[in-house]
Design a protein around this motif. Structure first.
Motif, PDB file in Angstrom:
ATOM      1  N   THR A   1       0.821  -1.207   0.000  1.00 43.34           N
ATOM      2  CA  THR A   1       0.000   0.000   0.000  1.00 43.34           C
ATOM      3  C   THR A   1       0.859   1.262   0.000  1.00 43.34           C
ATOM      4  N   GLY A   2       1.868   1.287   0.848  1.00 41.46           N
ATOM      5  CA  GLY A   2       2.767   2.447   0.882  1.00 41.46           C
ATOM      6  C   GLY A   2       3.484   2.646  -0.440  1.00 41.46           C
ATOM      7  N   THR A   3       3.974   1.562  -1.024  1.00 40.01           N
ATOM      8  CA  THR A   3       4.661   1.658  -2.304  1.00 40.01           C
ATOM      9  C   THR A   3       3.704   2.119  -3.396  1.00 40.01           C
ATOM     10  N   GLY A   4       2.477   1.629  -3.358  1.00 40.44           N
ATOM     11  CA  GLY A   4       1.488   2.050  -4.351  1.00 40.44           C
ATOM     12  C   GLY A   4       1.205   3.544  -4.276  1.00 40.44           C
ATOM     13  N   LEU A   5       1.062   4.072  -3.076  1.00 39.82           N
ATOM     14  CA  LEU A   5       0.812   5.510  -2.925  1.00 39.82           C
ATOM     15  C   LEU A   5       2.032   6.318  -3.328  1.00 39.82           C
ATOM     16  N   TRP A   6       3.225   5.820  -2.976  1.00 40.82           N
ATOM     17  CA  TRP A   6       4.453   6.516  -3.377  1.00 40.82           C
ATOM     18  C   TRP A   6       4.576   6.538  -4.898  1.00 40.82           C
TER      19      TRP A   6
ATOM     20  N   TYR B   1       2.004   6.962   5.553  1.00 39.06           N
ATOM     21  CA  TYR B   1       0.571   6.799   5.806  1.00 39.06           C
ATOM     22  C   TYR B   1       0.033   5.539   5.140  1.00 39.06           C
ATOM     23  N   GLY B   2       0.472   5.275   3.915  1.00 37.72           N
ATOM     24  CA  GLY B   2       0.032   4.065   3.213  1.00 37.72           C
ATOM     25  C   GLY B   2       0.464   2.814   3.945  1.00 37.72           C
ATOM     26  N   PHE B   3       1.695   2.827   4.460  1.00 38.25           N
ATOM     27  CA  PHE B   3       2.180   1.665   5.202  1.00 38.25           C
ATOM     28  C   PHE B   3       1.344   1.434   6.451  1.00 38.25           C
ATOM     29  N   VAL B   4       1.114   2.486   7.217  1.00 40.50           N
ATOM     30  CA  VAL B   4       0.354   2.346   8.466  1.00 40.50           C
ATOM     31  C   VAL B   4      -1.073   1.888   8.171  1.00 40.50           C
ATOM     32  N   THR B   5      -1.708   2.493   7.174  1.00 45.42           N
ATOM     33  CA  THR B   5      -3.072   2.108   6.818  1.00 45.42           C
ATOM     34  C   THR B   5      -3.118   0.660   6.329  1.00 45.42           C
TER      35      THR B   5
END
Length: 119
Positions: free
Chosen positions: A30-35, A76-80
């Motif tokens: 998720t974090g990588t996708g948002l980045w 934020y993506g990682f935490v979510t």
């Protein structure tokens, strides 16, 4: 090869998920996708970069469609994603555990009925 016992098969098929491992995996994705979404918009450029993606700043304070914002978005993506993966694994483990308890209780009741029918 020896035949597997029913309990061994159940343990293999209904194995518990590691909630932390699934949380980390989903969080990284998720974090990588948002980045990446932010980075692609920044590389693409234009007059108004990422108007729609910038709306995430309403939910993730500090997030902007900028390079520092991409890293804030990764966090934020990682935490979510971690919370979503952890919750998914935890709920799945609880549901499977409850299902197995019910199945064992039904099997025990059936065995008791068979025993009493033969007495």
């Amino acid at each position: 090869m020896t035949p597997a016992k029913p309990n061994d098969l159940l343990r293999q098929v209904m194995a518990r998920l590691d909630a932390v491992a699934l949380g980390v995996a989903v969080g990284v994705v998720t974090g990588t996708g948002l980045w990446l979404a932010t980075a692609v918009l920044l590389w693409k450029g234009g007059e108004h970069v990422g108007r729609n993606l910038a709306l995430l700043g309403q939910y993730f304070p500090g997030y902007r469609v900028t390079w520092p914002g991409a890293w804030i978005g990764y966090g934020y993506g990682f935490v979510t994603g971690f919370l979503a993966g952890w919750l998914l694994a935890t709920v799945r483990n609880l549901v499977v555990g409850l299902y197995l308890q019910i199945a064992r209780a039904k099997a025990a009741a059936s065995e008791a009925r068979r025993f009493l029918d033969n007495v």
